[in-house]
Design a protein around this motif. Structure first.
Motif, PDB file in Angstrom:
ATOM      1  N   TRP A   1       0.920  -1.504   0.031  1.00 48.22           N
ATOM      2  CA  TRP A   1       0.143   0.401  -0.159  1.00 48.22           C
ATOM      3  C   TRP A   1       0.912   1.626  -0.012  1.00 48.22           C
ATOM      4  CZ3 TRP A   1      -4.886  -0.552  -1.370  1.00 48.22           C
ATOM      5  CH2 TRP A   1      -5.810  -0.873  -1.053  1.00 48.22           C
TER       6      TRP A   1
ATOM      7  N   ASN B   1      -2.721   0.744  -6.196  1.00 47.25           N
ATOM      8  CA  ASN B   1      -2.882   1.953  -4.941  1.00 47.25           C
ATOM      9  C   ASN B   1      -3.226   2.944  -5.675  1.00 47.25           C
ATOM     10  OD1 ASN B   1      -1.385   1.315  -2.638  1.00 47.25           O
ATOM     11  ND2 ASN B   1      -0.313   0.964  -3.701  1.00 47.25           N
TER      12      ASN B   1
ATOM     13  N   TYR C   1      -5.700  -3.479  -4.483  1.00 51.44           N
ATOM     14  CA  TYR C   1      -5.045  -2.633  -4.141  1.00 51.44           C
ATOM     15  C   TYR C   1      -5.464  -1.082  -4.582  1.00 51.44           C
ATOM     16  CZ  TYR C   1      -1.895  -5.543  -2.093  1.00 51.44           C
ATOM     17  OH  TYR C   1      -0.966  -6.892  -1.378  1.00 51.44           O
TER      18      TYR C   1
END
Length: 320
Positions: free
Chosen positions: A123, A156, A222
Motif C-alpha cells: 500500500w 494503489n 490494492y
C-alpha cells in the motif's frame, strides 16, 4: 368419572387451550399490516410519478405493486466527498471506510497509514514528496478502476466516481402495495445464479440500499473505494447507492419513542433506524433484523453502519 380420568381430561384440555393461544399469537404477529405510502418518497428522486401495476411475486401470486422509477442520485444530502487529495487533508475532505464492524474516516492520515493498517507494505497511495493522493479523475478512470478485473495500472488508486458520471441514469423498482409475509424468510441472492434479490430496499430519496460492498475484492486489487459520510458511493451501472445507514437520509419520526423510518425493503415492509429515541438497540429482532408492533406491523431495523449491511433477509414476498 374417576379422579385420575378427571386429571387427564383437564391436562388435555389445558394443552389444547395453550395450543390455540399459541396459534392465535403467531397469527396476530402479522395482524397489523401497513401498506407502502408512495407519498413518503421525495419527488426530486423520481423520474416519473409512482404508479400501480400488477406484478408476479416470489411465491407465484400476483399483486398490485408500486412502480418506482428513480434517478439514483440523492436529493436530500450532499454526495461525496470520497477520496481526499493530500495526506494532510482532514476528515472533511474524504469519506468513510467500513472495516471489521467499525467506521473509519478516510482522511489523509488514513491513506498515509494504509500499509500499517493492513499490515502490507504494498500500500502506497500517495506521492512521498508532495503528499498528493493518487485517485481517479475521469469517468474512464472510474470505469476501469472500479472493474472487478482492474488492471495493474490502477494499483494503489483511490476510486472516486462523481455524480455527473451518472446524471442520465435511471432504475425501476417495484414494491408490493400491501406487504405479504412469506412462509419463511427469503435469503438475499449473491450473484447471477442465486435466488432472491441482491439489493435490500429503497431510501425515501429513491437511492437503493444495496448488498454489502465487496470490500475484500476492492482491497485485493490494492484500490480503495470509500463511501461518503451517508454511506454511499457511485459506480457507473448502479449509480449512487448505499452500503450503510449513517443517519443522513430523510427520516420519518415516530410519535412514540420508536426509531425513525428511513425507507422500505423490497417486500414492502418498512425499514427503520437501528436505535430508538433513547439511543437503545432493539433486543427482540428476528434473524432478518425485524419485529412486529401494533403501530407499524412487521418492520426492520438496520444493522450498525460498520457492518456493511442493512438487513439479513426478507420477511415477505418480493417482486420477481
Amino acid at each position: 368419572m374417576s379422579k385420575l380420568t378427571l386429571i387427564l381430561f383437564s391436562t388435555v384440555l389445558l394443552t389444547l387451550v395453550n395450543a390455540c393461544n399459541k396459534d392465535d399469537a403467531e397469527t396476530d404477529s402479522d395482524a397489523t399490516i401497513v401498506n407502502v405510502t408512495p407519498a413518503n418518497f421525495l419527488t426530486a428522486g423520481l423520474v416519473e410519478p409512482i404508479t400501480i401495476v400488477s406484478k408476479t411475486l416470489s411465491d407465484g401470486s400476483t399483486a398490485d405493486c408500486y412502480k418506482i422509477v428513480v434517478n439514483s442520485l440523492a436529493s436530500d444530502h450532499t454526495m461525496g466527498p470520497w477520496c481526499p487529495s493530500n495526506i494532510s487533508d482532514d476528515a472533511s475532505k474524504g469519506g468513510i471506510w467500513l472495516e471489521g464492524g467499525k467506521v473509519y474516516d478516510v482522511d489523509g492520515a488514513f491513506v498515509k497509514n494504509m500499509a500499517t493498517f493492513y499490515k502490507d507494505n504494498t500500500w502506497m497511495m500517495y506521492d512521498a514528496t508532495t503528499g498528493a493522493i493518487t485517485k481517479t479523475s475521469t469517468k474512464t478512470e472510474c470505469e476501469e478502476a472500479a472493474n472487478p478485473n482492474v488492471g495493474a495500472q490502477y494499483r494503489n488508486y483511490c476510486v472516486e466516481c462523481l455524480p455527473s458520471y451518472v446524471a442520465n441514469l435511471s432504475h425501476t423498482y417495484y414494491l408490493p402495495v400491501t406487504p405479504k409475509a412469506a412462509s419463511s424468510a427469503i435469503a438475499f441472492g449473491n450473484g447471477p445464479m442465486s435466488n432472491g434479490p441482491s439489493s435490500r430496499g429503497l431510501a425515501f430519496n429513491g437511492v437503493v440500499f444495496d448488498a454489502p460492498a465487496p470490500t475484500s475484492v476492492i482491497l485485493a486489487a490494492y484500490t480503495l473505494a470509500p463511501f461518503d459520510d451517508a454511506g454511499g458511493h457511485i459506480n457507473l451501472a448502479a449509480g449512487y447507492h448505499y452500503h450503510a445507514a449513517t443517519g443522513l437520509t430523510t427520516k420519518i419520526a415516530q410519535a412514540d419513542s420508536h426509531s425513525a423510518m428511513i425507507g422500505y425493503a423490497f417486500d414492502g415492509y418498512g425499514i427503520f433506524e437501528r436505535l430508538d429515541a433513547d439511543g437503545k438497540e432493539y433486543t427482540d429482532l428476528d434473524a432478518s433484523r425485524g419485529h412486529t408492533d401494533t403501530t407499524r406491523g412487521y418492520h426492520y431495523h438496520v444493522d450498525a453502519p460498520g457492518n456493511n449491511n442493512f438487513i439479513n433477509s426478507l420477511h415477505g414476498e418480493y417482486v420477481l
